[in-house]
Design an enzyme around this catalytic site. Structure first.
Site, PDB file in Angstrom:
ATOM      1  CE  LYS B  99      -4.112  -2.044   0.341  1.00 18.03           C
ATOM      2  NZ  LYS B  99      -5.127  -1.924  -0.733  1.00 18.03           N
ATOM      3  CD  GLU B 121     -10.138   3.855   0.498  1.00 20.76           C
ATOM      4  OE1 GLU B 121      -9.978   5.088   0.379  1.00 20.76           O
ATOM      5  OE2 GLU B 121      -9.450   3.027  -0.132  1.00 20.76           O
ATOM      6  CB  SER B 388      -0.045  -7.999  -1.051  1.00 20.02           C
ATOM      7  OG  SER B 388      -0.924  -8.748  -0.246  1.00 20.02           O
TER       8      SER B 388
END
Ligand code: PLP
Lengths: 267, 406
Positions: B99, B121, B388
């Protein structure tokens, strides 16, 4: 001529402004809606904006979100909303009805099916909050084919160039969102609205309704001085929420709010 | 399904209005349209600017710690007994997931627009942490919207965000998960659009978000491609990544799109099983519709109401998916499959036990499918699984399932 257009023209001749209540269809239960629509008309509403419940109403504040949730508990679908309009039309063939909602329920049944059925049910215009003109070419063509008006939003952030672009594909009226925010948020600034409306009027001859932030007789009356239409939603929906446990009292009490605004606007 | 698609031409998407075939676009309320237009114009300009690229690359190198390794999971490969499994170690990035690649990029955009406030969010909290991190670094105010249900199951990340100086707002509406957090962030943005930059955390939302998030995440695939050529001596035969909104997957896939012999597998959350309806797998089981600013595959009921989703992993618990995946699916360029909660939990344990790497529950879905797929492949074939994120944030959830309170 469309029902919306003739309604607004007639008002103009009389020197009056349109009072346009918004309610969410099926809130707090399906049986209330048509009775409430009639009561609103009787109290002085000129056009009714009927909200189609959606699970994810991104442009709405908590008041209308909860209204959607109350309607969805009863499984109120887009086709049920159309049935309500048909029922309303059995005794009122004059008052224009504009459906207001989000695109996905329309996508789910398909543009063509929706538009044909809406037209047949007696709907006059459609406002889809999350469908800007850039994405609306097919939808607008379908509206036209079915003699329905295309109502789009203008915002405080809309550039002059976009206002022109939006008004070019709009019919009936355009809806000016008076403030940056969701429905039911702050109060609007009438002077600011007046300035913006002047700019909009330089670009279009379409009637302009103003909504978001109108919460009492006073703000309705002052907006009526500068706009062609006054759109009122969250105050009414709030009242509906308050009365949810005594649904029989809703039509009268909610209509009373509209009656007060009507008097203030006409005074 | 379109036939004879020129895979190379897929790289040029989206078009000017953000379309990937029939998907994507910009379905937003009017108040946001000018902000989205401004962002598109700025991004078009900056993405072609060598200085911007240089600043982004420098931040990725010195702040995030890139390149992330491509690690040959030798014991896992042996235990599975099939293709050679490589892990792209996004879990080793600063803040522990992919991210941050995106938030670094979007923070640079916010900075160049002069916005003093950012909002985000988050589902698993990884994007919230990554946003709070860049906000702390740049001295920006940061508000993160998070579903009440996710706040409960990702308590560690909630505290991390608070330590980083962010305000975490609990979202109580709807299903109290990621989609509702996105709704609430949009509502904030509409209200504060003048001073606020909205950092969307996945490759979804209205144009230009799916494009710019993909571009910022594509560093994953570019590195993996080079690393694989260097280490395995050839391109991989298959890529596997989990798909929530689809940002880590599109980041890995995108640079490989023209390499037609590289198979791509996006792994959605199968929850309790696709047949139960309790899952978060719109590409496997949904149909096209419009939500959160773009047209894409959605989980919805017959009348177009968005359906509730279920996944053990908060970051995959989303009823939509980025529009580029919708188009890659229809074009037959990528395959989309599902892994159930139980399979993901087993993969979490397997990787921890065999390789000493604790994956996020999101990533565990990719690991689980990667193991399944490797088993069907030859020993000389190469498979890359996108790891991830790391699993620290999920230890509570796993312990709870084990009946252990910590
Ligand atoms: C570690 C990790 N992987 C994957 C995801 C899913 O997001 P996306 O599909 O955008 O990569 C998340 C989201 O929170 C995450 O934290």
């Amino acid at each position: 001529m469309s029902r919306i257009k003739s309604c607004l023209q007639e008002l103009k001749v009389k020197g009056r402004k349109a009072l346009i209540p918004y309610i969410t269809a099926g809130d707090p239960q399906p049986g209330v809606t048509v009775k409430l629509m009639h009561a609103l008309v009787e109290a002085g509403a000129d056009i009714i904006e009927l909200g189609v419940p959606f699970s994810d109403p991104m442009a709405d504040g908590p008041v209308i979100q909860l209204a959607c949730e109350r309607a969805l508990v009863h499984g109120v679908r887009l086709v049920d909303v159309l049935d309500m309009v048909s029922e309303f039309r059995t005794t009122d063939s004059v008052t224009p009805v504009v459906l207001m909602g989000y695109l996905n329920p329309v996508e789910a049944i398909g543009y063509e099916t929706f538009l044909e059925r809406a037209s047949k049910a007696g709907v006059d215009g459609v406002l889809t909050v999350d469908l800007p003109p850039e994405e609306a070419e097919d939808f607008c063509a379908g509206l036209k084919r079915n003699n329905l008006d295309a109502v789009f939003l203008l915002a405080p952030t809309t550039s002059e160039e976009r206002i022109k672009q939006i008004c070019d594909v709009s019919s009936g009226y355009v809806y000016y969102v008076s403030l940056k925010g969701v429905t039911g948020s702050a109060s609007l600034d009438v002077d600011e609205v007046a300035t913006r409306l002047e700019a909009i009027r330089e670009i279009t001859d379409l009637p302009v309704g103003v909504g978001f932030g109108i919460r009492d007789d006073k703000s309705a009356a002052s907006v009526a001085k500068v706009a062609d239409g006054v759109i009122v939603g969250s105050v009414l929906v709030n009242k509906i929420a308050e009365l949810a446990s005594t649904p029989d009292s809703i039509p009268q009490q909610v209509a009373d709010i509209i009656r007060g605004m009507r008097q203030a606007m006409d005074a | 399904m379109p036939t004879n698609v020129d895979f190379k031409a897929l790289m040029d998407l989206p078009d000017e209005l953000g379309h990937f075939g029939p998907y994507g676009g910009r379905f937003a309320s009017e108040t946001l349209m000018s902000a989205l237009q401004d962002l598109s114009e700025l991004y078009e300009k900056l993405s072609k600017s060598p200085e911007f690229q240089k600043e982004f690359d420098a931040d990725l190198a010195h702040y995030v710690g890139r390149p992330s390794p491509l690690y040959f999971a030798e014991r896992l490969t042996k235990e599975v007994g099939g293709a050679r499994i490589y892990l792209k170690r996004e879990d080793l990035n600063h803040t522990g997931a992919h991210k941050i690649n995106n938030t670094i990029g979007q923070a640079l955009l916010a900075k160049s627009m002069g916005k003093p406030r950012i909002i985000a969010e988050t589902g698993a909290g990884q994007h919230g942490v990554a946003s709070a991190t860049v906000a702390a670094r740049l001295g920006l105010e940061c508000v993160v919207y998070m579903g009440a249900e996710d706040i409960r199951r990702q308590a560690l990340n909630v505290y991390r965000m608070k330590l980083l100086g962010a305000k975490v707002v609990s979202v109580e509406s709807g299903t109290k998960t990621l989609k509702d957090a996105l709704n609430e962030a949009m509502r904030d943005w509409v209200t504060n659009v003048d001073n606020t930059f909205y950092i969307i955390g996945t490759a979804a939302g209205p144009h230009p978000y799916p494009k710019l998030v993909r571009d910022f995440q594509a560093v994953i695939g570019r590195e993996a491609r080079q690393q694989c050529l260097a280490q395995a001596g050839k391109l991989p035969d298959a890529l596997v990544a989990c798909v929530g909104g689809g940002s880590n997957a599109i980041g890995l896939f995108y640079p490989f799109i023209p390499d037609k012999n590289v198979q791509m597998y996006g792994v959605e959350a199968g929850g309790h099983g696709l047949e139960t309806g309790l899952h978060a797998a719109p590409l496997c089981k949904g149909r096209p519709g419009v939500l959160h600013g773009n047209r894409t595959y959605l989980m919805e009921d017959e009348s177009g109401q968005i359906a509730g989703t279920h996944s053990v992993s908060a970051g995959l618990d989303y009823p939509g998916v980025g529009p580029e995946h919708a188009w890659l699916k229809d074009c037959g360029r990528a395959n989309y499959v599902a892994i159930n909660d139980d399979e993901a939990l087993n993969a979490f344990r397997d990787l921890t036990r065999v390789e000493g790497i604790m994956p996020a529950l999101e990533s565990s879905h990719a690991i689980a499918y990667g193991m399944k797929l490797a088993r069907t492949m030859d020993k000389d074939q190469v498979l890359i699984v996108n790891l991830s994120g790391r699993g620290d944030k999920d230890i509570h959830t796993v312990a709870e399932i084990d009946g252990i309170g910590i």
